[in-house]
Write a protein that holds these residues in place. Structure first.
Motif, PDB file in Angstrom:
ATOM      1  N   ASP A 509       0.840  -1.206   0.000  1.00 33.64           N
ATOM      2  CA  ASP A 509       0.000   0.000   0.000  1.00 33.64           C
ATOM      3  C   ASP A 509       0.875   1.257   0.000  1.00 33.64           C
ATOM      4  O   ASP A 509       0.562   2.258   0.644  1.00 33.64           O
ATOM      5  CB  ASP A 509      -0.953   0.002   1.194  1.00 33.64           C
ATOM      6  CG  ASP A 509      -0.227  -0.116   2.527  1.00 33.64           C
ATOM      7  OD1 ASP A 509       1.008  -0.368   2.511  1.00 33.64           O
ATOM      8  OD2 ASP A 509      -0.877   0.041   3.579  1.00 33.64           O
ATOM      9  N   TYR A 510       1.976   1.187  -0.708  1.00 31.20           N
ATOM     10  CA  TYR A 510       2.907   2.299  -0.760  1.00 31.20           C
ATOM     11  C   TYR A 510       2.272   3.525  -1.405  1.00 31.20           C
ATOM     12  O   TYR A 510       1.272   3.436  -2.130  1.00 31.20           O
ATOM     13  CB  TYR A 510       4.176   1.892  -1.511  1.00 31.20           C
ATOM     14  CG  TYR A 510       3.939   1.354  -2.909  1.00 31.20           C
ATOM     15  CD1 TYR A 510       3.798   2.197  -4.012  1.00 31.20           C
ATOM     16  CD2 TYR A 510       3.867  -0.025  -3.135  1.00 31.20           C
ATOM     17  CE1 TYR A 510       3.595   1.702  -5.279  1.00 31.20           C
ATOM     18  CE2 TYR A 510       3.656  -0.534  -4.404  1.00 31.20           C
ATOM     19  CZ  TYR A 510       3.520   0.338  -5.472  1.00 31.20           C
ATOM     20  OH  TYR A 510       3.300  -0.155  -6.737  1.00 31.20           O
ATOM     21  N   THR A 511       2.860   4.684  -1.150  1.00 32.42           N
ATOM     22  CA  THR A 511       2.376   5.933  -1.723  1.00 32.42           C
ATOM     23  C   THR A 511       3.246   6.339  -2.904  1.00 32.42           C
ATOM     24  O   THR A 511       4.435   6.005  -2.973  1.00 32.42           O
ATOM     25  CB  THR A 511       2.379   7.055  -0.687  1.00 32.42           C
ATOM     26  OG1 THR A 511       3.725   7.282  -0.240  1.00 32.42           O
ATOM     27  CG2 THR A 511       1.492   6.699   0.499  1.00 32.42           C
ATOM     28  N   VAL A 512       2.644   7.087  -3.806  1.00 33.52           N
ATOM     29  CA  VAL A 512       3.335   7.544  -5.012  1.00 33.52           C
ATOM     30  C   VAL A 512       2.993   9.013  -5.230  1.00 33.52           C
ATOM     31  O   VAL A 512       1.816   9.397  -5.176  1.00 33.52           O
ATOM     32  CB  VAL A 512       2.904   6.724  -6.256  1.00 33.52           C
ATOM     33  CG1 VAL A 512       3.667   7.192  -7.487  1.00 33.52           C
ATOM     34  CG2 VAL A 512       3.112   5.244  -6.035  1.00 33.52           C
ATOM     35  N   ARG A 513       4.006   9.845  -5.474  1.00 32.31           N
ATOM     36  CA  ARG A 513       3.747  11.240  -5.853  1.00 32.31           C
ATOM     37  C   ARG A 513       4.693  11.659  -6.966  1.00 32.31           C
ATOM     38  O   ARG A 513       5.858  11.254  -7.009  1.00 32.31           O
ATOM     39  CB  ARG A 513       3.852  12.197  -4.672  1.00 32.31           C
ATOM     40  CG  ARG A 513       5.211  12.360  -4.037  1.00 32.31           C
ATOM     41  CD  ARG A 513       5.145  13.416  -2.939  1.00 32.31           C
ATOM     42  NE  ARG A 513       6.339  13.461  -2.111  1.00 32.31           N
ATOM     43  CZ  ARG A 513       7.380  14.258  -2.352  1.00 32.31           C
ATOM     44  NH1 ARG A 513       7.370  15.057  -3.417  1.00 32.31           N
ATOM     45  NH2 ARG A 513       8.432  14.240  -1.532  1.00 32.31           N
ATOM     46  N   GLY A 514       4.180  12.454  -7.890  1.00 33.51           N
ATOM     47  CA  GLY A 514       4.968  12.902  -9.025  1.00 33.51           C
ATOM     48  C   GLY A 514       6.042  13.887  -8.617  1.00 33.51           C
ATOM     49  O   GLY A 514       5.861  14.706  -7.710  1.00 33.51           O
ATOM     50  N   LEU A 515       7.171  13.845  -9.308  1.00 32.57           N
ATOM     51  CA  LEU A 515       8.301  14.726  -9.010  1.00 32.57           C
ATOM     52  C   LEU A 515       8.683  15.633 -10.172  1.00 32.57           C
ATOM     53  O   LEU A 515       9.174  16.741  -9.957  1.00 32.57           O
ATOM     54  CB  LEU A 515       9.531  13.896  -8.619  1.00 32.57           C
ATOM     55  CG  LEU A 515       9.622  13.363  -7.187  1.00 32.57           C
ATOM     56  CD1 LEU A 515      10.871  12.493  -7.040  1.00 32.57           C
ATOM     57  CD2 LEU A 515       9.658  14.498  -6.175  1.00 32.57           C
ATOM     58  N   ASN A 516       8.527  15.150 -11.396  1.00 28.95           N
ATOM     59  CA  ASN A 516       8.983  15.949 -12.535  1.00 28.95           C
ATOM     60  C   ASN A 516       8.042  17.125 -12.774  1.00 28.95           C
ATOM     61  O   ASN A 516       6.899  17.154 -12.294  1.00 28.95           O
ATOM     62  CB  ASN A 516       9.118  15.091 -13.784  1.00 28.95           C
ATOM     63  CG  ASN A 516       7.843  14.383 -14.171  1.00 28.95           C
ATOM     64  OD1 ASN A 516       7.367  13.522 -13.425  1.00 28.95           O
ATOM     65  ND2 ASN A 516       7.280  14.736 -15.320  1.00 28.95           N
ATOM     66  N   GLU A 517       8.492  18.095 -13.516  1.00 24.16           N
ATOM     67  CA  GLU A 517       7.740  19.313 -13.763  1.00 24.16           C
ATOM     68  C   GLU A 517       6.363  19.006 -14.344  1.00 24.16           C
ATOM     69  O   GLU A 517       6.241  18.260 -15.315  1.00 24.16           O
ATOM     70  CB  GLU A 517       8.517  20.220 -14.719  1.00 24.16           C
ATOM     71  CG  GLU A 517       7.861  21.556 -14.970  1.00 24.16           C
ATOM     72  CD  GLU A 517       8.689  22.447 -15.882  1.00 24.16           C
ATOM     73  OE1 GLU A 517       8.225  23.549 -16.213  1.00 24.16           O
ATOM     74  OE2 GLU A 517       9.812  22.034 -16.257  1.00 24.16           O
ATOM     75  N   GLY A 518       5.338  19.570 -13.746  1.00 22.86           N
ATOM     76  CA  GLY A 518       3.973  19.383 -14.217  1.00 22.86           C
ATOM     77  C   GLY A 518       3.318  18.096 -13.786  1.00 22.86           C
ATOM     78  O   GLY A 518       2.144  17.859 -14.093  1.00 22.86           O
ATOM     79  N   ASN A 519       4.014  17.249 -13.071  1.00 25.23           N
ATOM     80  CA  ASN A 519       3.469  15.956 -12.648  1.00 25.23           C
ATOM     81  C   ASN A 519       2.918  16.093 -11.230  1.00 25.23           C
ATOM     82  O   ASN A 519       3.667  16.089 -10.245  1.00 25.23           O
ATOM     83  CB  ASN A 519       4.566  14.889 -12.699  1.00 25.23           C
ATOM     84  CG  ASN A 519       4.052  13.489 -12.415  1.00 25.23           C
ATOM     85  OD1 ASN A 519       2.901  13.291 -12.051  1.00 25.23           O
ATOM     86  ND2 ASN A 519       4.913  12.503 -12.609  1.00 25.23           N
ATOM     87  N   THR A 520       1.605  16.220 -11.104  1.00 29.51           N
ATOM     88  CA  THR A 520       0.955  16.406  -9.802  1.00 29.51           C
ATOM     89  C   THR A 520       0.325  15.123  -9.285  1.00 29.51           C
ATOM     90  O   THR A 520      -0.454  15.157  -8.333  1.00 29.51           O
ATOM     91  CB  THR A 520      -0.128  17.486  -9.926  1.00 29.51           C
ATOM     92  OG1 THR A 520      -1.104  17.069 -10.901  1.00 29.51           O
ATOM     93  CG2 THR A 520       0.473  18.820 -10.349  1.00 29.51           C
ATOM     94  N   PHE A 521       0.663  14.003  -9.887  1.00 32.80           N
ATOM     95  CA  PHE A 521       0.045  12.724  -9.529  1.00 32.80           C
ATOM     96  C   PHE A 521       0.326  12.360  -8.068  1.00 32.80           C
ATOM     97  O   PHE A 521       1.451  12.491  -7.581  1.00 32.80           O
ATOM     98  CB  PHE A 521       0.587  11.627 -10.444  1.00 32.80           C
ATOM     99  CG  PHE A 521       0.008  10.261 -10.202  1.00 32.80           C
ATOM    100  CD1 PHE A 521      -1.158   9.866 -10.831  1.00 32.80           C
ATOM    101  CD2 PHE A 521       0.646   9.358  -9.345  1.00 32.80           C
ATOM    102  CE1 PHE A 521      -1.682   8.605 -10.621  1.00 32.80           C
ATOM    103  CE2 PHE A 521       0.131   8.100  -9.131  1.00 32.80           C
ATOM    104  CZ  PHE A 521      -1.048   7.717  -9.772  1.00 32.80           C
ATOM    105  N   GLN A 522      -0.711  11.886  -7.371  1.00 31.90           N
ATOM    106  CA  GLN A 522      -0.570  11.322  -6.033  1.00 31.90           C
ATOM    107  C   GLN A 522      -1.538  10.160  -5.915  1.00 31.90           C
ATOM    108  O   GLN A 522      -2.690  10.266  -6.340  1.00 31.90           O
ATOM    109  CB  GLN A 522      -0.865  12.349  -4.939  1.00 31.90           C
ATOM    110  CG  GLN A 522       0.134  13.490  -4.880  1.00 31.90           C
ATOM    111  CD  GLN A 522      -0.011  14.315  -3.601  1.00 31.90           C
ATOM    112  OE1 GLN A 522       0.050  13.778  -2.506  1.00 31.90           O
ATOM    113  NE2 GLN A 522      -0.205  15.618  -3.775  1.00 31.90           N
ATOM    114  N   ALA A 523      -1.064   9.061  -5.349  1.00 36.33           N
ATOM    115  CA  ALA A 523      -1.929   7.885  -5.237  1.00 36.33           C
ATOM    116  C   ALA A 523      -1.352   6.940  -4.200  1.00 36.33           C
ATOM    117  O   ALA A 523      -0.211   7.089  -3.746  1.00 36.33           O
ATOM    118  CB  ALA A 523      -2.069   7.176  -6.587  1.00 36.33           C
TER     119      ALA A 523
END
Length: 872
Positions: A509-523
């Motif tokens: 159940d790890y978390t993921v968040r975007g790092l590169n420019e324009g990447n706002t993904f979180q899940a």
């Protein structure tokens, strides 16, 4: 004051010193600066080993050539609207992701000099300066070859050339006094050029660790002229105060090798093109015998062994399989090389079309598996001891934590800290809890991925990883055929793909968040799986604090948030498929296709028709977003001809392939005639291995080292035949006496797979052909997927006839390495052990060899005509 290298002898110092005094006057009108350079960061020890100045450790560097500041690459970037500085930044970032620590370039002197050798301050030189600065920032060491002798056109005509190489050919360059003076002038000015971005003179830059004087010179006897030229070039370079090693090519002109061996250069350079170049299509079959060893000439000569050896260029020409680089790296180290750089890495902006050098194709985004094999090869090169020996292939398919499997189409590296693989693998990581780096395509025990691009995982802390995911890639055309910027050979698709991670300490159940420019993904992952678009992500076990990791956090030579990927290819949906050579009657057959640009909600249909007979519409399965398959039932496959189409249904509209025509073939007014087809044959039908009428683009044929050539001719009854001929001149001096003069090589494993259930029924090979008067012996050779070879001799008359060769007539023997490897001193044959009798089910390549005959009188030449070869 000069900084003296530990290996400098009094004789060498005297030679350099007097040469320096002599040239003070020669360069009085040039921009020679006499400031003292900083200490050189490499040196050659008394045993001829290149070492780092500070640590005294051996140098072992591995990387690429890359040409964007010059020639076609420079022009093509402008044609596609690419900013050249941005393009260089992006490519150098990808090189850093591939673990590159060596860069080599033969500078197009023709674009940065005038005819007298004066250095021109122009855009090409500025971009070279910028490239060097970018490489330095990524800790990549540099070897420059200032003189290329090339025009700047290939694959286009030469344009706007100003330099001395535009008026002096290779043959004149070392003989014409004006050409020699121009090169001396240029070398001095080039080494004294101050980089506009680093502020350093080229000769004092610690990251430019060595120079190779000139690229692939061409020399003939007498040797005295060559010796004089080499001495003058070295003296010109030393006159600037440059003290680091100078290398010289010794592979191109073996006839004058003594002049190079006796010269004041510090080391020697070689290249390796084991499968030749520019075959015009992808080479298939097991390529590993080509790279089993690299036996350098002169290895018993102390003049050679007391100096280091570098590989300035290498490549597996026309081979896309991700297998060659790791074994080439191992063979280089066995031969004692300390530097090897592939030629040439394709710029990201041009790799969609592979136009720069069509026989080469390497780019992280567009050839991900091959690029990862280069990453693995770099590890092999650095971790293999210089001179370490290995058993002959295939016993060496596993070595030094590396496995290279032709049967699986896979290279992988498995250590306690790294797990790198070029495709899906069932191998278990050696120590999962200790892993620091993972890179791959496909799936493994630690990552299950349906996409086709590469991905990288770098451990930042316990339970925290950086994840980089590249877009999907779909091959559209053979990248080694004729290419054009108007035709993409590879397509990029930005799909959202499922990724399942199984890393110790990460949890499900790890978390993921975007790092590169324009990447706002979180899940948050569910059962270890998350769906991602291409980008860079921070992946962390649930509850881990990750606020200290930002896009600007450093990881080696990169920042966490850096990400470079090409945009999605702007094309409508496409279906890529090759029809089978034969379909067996009375048995269901599954047809598979690659799909690009079709969404997950689009439907695909197979329209299958027995010629002028029944027609079926069969829904296709979608195992992944980029693949589709359907099974044609047995009742439709009675002897005859199968015709079929694939239809993409998108938002109620139909597009039919091949051709991408609107509509559906089952509509009464569908008029396009394009379709795929395959003959439906009875179980006992013959299996074609080669047909001159149809197979020109899937075979290799020609002469061997000047001994012969090939052509296509018509027979007296109008049928097309391949003609192998003996050439008028004598073969090259380096050609073994037992070498044939001409050959045919045909890959047929795909055709044999279509008939796999009936392989045991075949009893003979039937060759339809004729042998002209005076032609030498003819051999037929089968090679298996494990590189074992089986040979039979064929007797042919002067009239076109069928010759039957029982399969029992084939005996174990040697295969020829064809197309011929370059340089020509490399082995001609390879022999691996195998069963005592030909295992036909494992056979995949056919060779037909025409051997030499006594020279024929008159203008006619001995020949062999081949109309067809089949199994019965």
């Amino acid at each position: 004051m000069f900084h003296l290298l530990p290996t400098t002898s009094s004789k060498t110092l005297a030679r350099s010193f007097w040469g320096f005094l002599l040239l003070l006057g020669l360069f009085s009108h040039s921009s020679v600066a006499q400031t003292t350079p900083p200490a050189a960061d490499v040196y050659v020890d008394p045993a001829g080993v290149l070492r780092w100045q500070g640590s005294r450790q051996e140098v072992a560097l591995f990387g690429v050539n890359y040409t964007t500041p010059f020639a076609y690459s420079y022009r093509a970037h402008s044609q596609v609207g690419s900013n050249l500085e941005q393009a260089i930044r992006q490519d150098v970032y990808h090189l850093s992701r591939l673990g590159i620590d060596a860069f080599r370039l033969h500078v197009w002197d023709v674009e940065i000099t005038d005819t007298a050798g004066n250095l021109l301050q122009n855009e090409h030189l500025r971009l070279l300066d910028f490239l060097i600065q970018q490489l330095k920032q990524r800790h990549i060491k540099i070897l420059l070859t200032p003189i290329a002798y090339w025009g700047n056109g290939y694959p286009e005509p030469d344009v706007n050339m100003t330099g001395f190489s535009s008026i002096y050919s290779k043959d004149q360059a070392y003989r014409n006094p004006r050409a020699i003076r121009a090169q001396e002038n240029y070398l001095a000015q080039f080494l004294n050029h101050r980089n506009a971005y680093t502020g350093l003179l080229n000769r004092e830059d610690p990251d430019i660790i060595a120079y190779e004087v000139c690229n692939e010179p061409r020399y003939v006897q007498p040797e005295a002229e060559v010796a004089s030229f080499v001495r003058r070039m070295v003296t010109a370079m030393r006159s600037t105060g440059y003290r680091k090693p100078i290398f010289y090519n010794i592979a191109e002109s073996p006839v004058v090798a003594n002049a190079i061996l006796d010269s004041p250069v510090d080391g020697f350079t070689f290249q390796w093109y084991p499968s030749g170049l520019v075959n015009g299509h992808s080479l298939r079959g097991n390529p590993l015998p080509f790279v089993d060893q690299y036996p350098t000439p002169y290895r018993q000569d102390p003049r050679f062994t007391r100096k280091p050896h570098l590989v300035y260029e290498f490549e597996s020409g026309d081979i896309l399989q991700p297998l060659m680089y790791p074994v080439m790296a191992r063979s280089f180290r066995s031969a004692g090389f300390q530097w090897a750089t592939q030629f040439a890495y394709d710029p990201l902006a041009l790799a969609f079309a592979n136009t720069e050098y069509q026989t080469h194709y390497l780019n992280l985004a567009y050839t991900p598996a091959k690029a990862l094999s280069l990453l693995i090869a770099g590890r092999v090169f650095r971790q293999t001891s210089r001179g370490q020996q290995f058993p002959a292939y295939p016993q060496d398919s596993s070595f030094n934590n590396v496995r290279v499997s032709y049967r699986n189409g896979l290279s992988e590296l498995n250590t306690t800290e790294e797990f790198l693989y070029t495709g899906s693998t069932t191998t278990t990581p050696r120590k999962p809890a200790s892993l620091q780096r993972i890179a791959g395509t496909g799936s493994s025990a630690v990552a299950t991925y349906e996409g086709t691009g590469a991905y990288f995982l770098d451990r930042l802390a316990a339970g925290v990883w950086r994840l980089e995911v590249m877009p999907d890639v779909v091959a559209l055309h053979d990248p080694f055929a004729t290419t054009s910027l108007r035709q993409p050979v590879t397509r990029i698709v930005w799909n959202t793909q499922p990724l399942r991670l199984a890393l110790p300490g990460l949890g499900t159940d790890y978390t993921v968040r975007g790092l590169n420019e324009g990447n706002t993904f979180q899940a948050q992952a569910t059962n270890g799986t998350v769906r991602l678009q291409p980008g860079v992500y921070l992946v962390a076990a649930r509850g881990k604090k990750t606020s200290s990791f930002t896009a600007q956090t450093k990881l080696g030579s990169i920042q966490l948030g850096e990400f470079v990927a090409p945009p999605a290819t702007t094309l409508p949906a496409q279906v890529v498929h090759t029809s089978p050579g034969q379909v067996v009657a009375g048995q269901p057959t599954t047809l598979r296709a690659t799909v690009a640009g079709a969404t997950a909600t689009d439907s695909l249909l197979l329209i299958a028709q027995h010629f002028y007979g029944q027609t079926r519409t069969i829904p296709m399965r979608r195992p992944t977003l980029t693949t589709a398959e359907a099974t044609v039932p047995a009742d439709l496959l009675y002897p005859g001809l199968l015709r079929y189409w694939i239809v993409v249904q998108h938002e109620g509209k139909h597009t039919t392939f091949p051709g991408a025509f609107p509509g559906n073939p089952r509509q009464w007014d569908y008029s396009p005639q394009d379709h795929w087809e395959a003959p439906i044959v009875a179980a006992g039908a013959a299996l074609p291995l080669f047909r001159a009428q149809a197979d020109q683009r899937r075979v290799e044929a020609g002469g061997i080292n000047g001994g012969g050539w090939s052509d296509y001719v018509t027979t007296p009854v109008g049928q097309l035949a391949l003609r192998l001929l003996q050439a008028p001149p004598a073969p090259a001096p380096t050609t073994p006496a037992v070498a044939p003069v001409a050959f045919l090589r045909a890959y047929f494993a795909d055709r044999l797979a279509d008939r796999s259930a009936h392989v045991g029924a075949f009893r003979e090979v039937v060759l339809r052909g004729r042998r002209g008067a005076g032609a030498g012996p003819v051999e037929v050779v089968f090679t298996t997927r494990d590189a074992a070879a089986y040979v039979a001799t064929v007797e042919l008359g002067n009239e076109m006839q069928e010759v039957r060769i029982p399969l029992t007539a084939f005996r174990p023997g040697a295969q020829l390495l064809l197309p011929r490897p370059y340089p020509s001193f490399l082995p001609l044959t390879f022999q691996a052990s195998g069963p005592a009798t030909l295992p036909l089910a494992q056979a995949e390549v056919l060779q037909v060899l025409l051997h030499a005959a006594p020279a024929a009188a008159g203008t006619s030449r001995p020949f062999l005509d081949i109309e067809s070869i089949e199994l019965r």
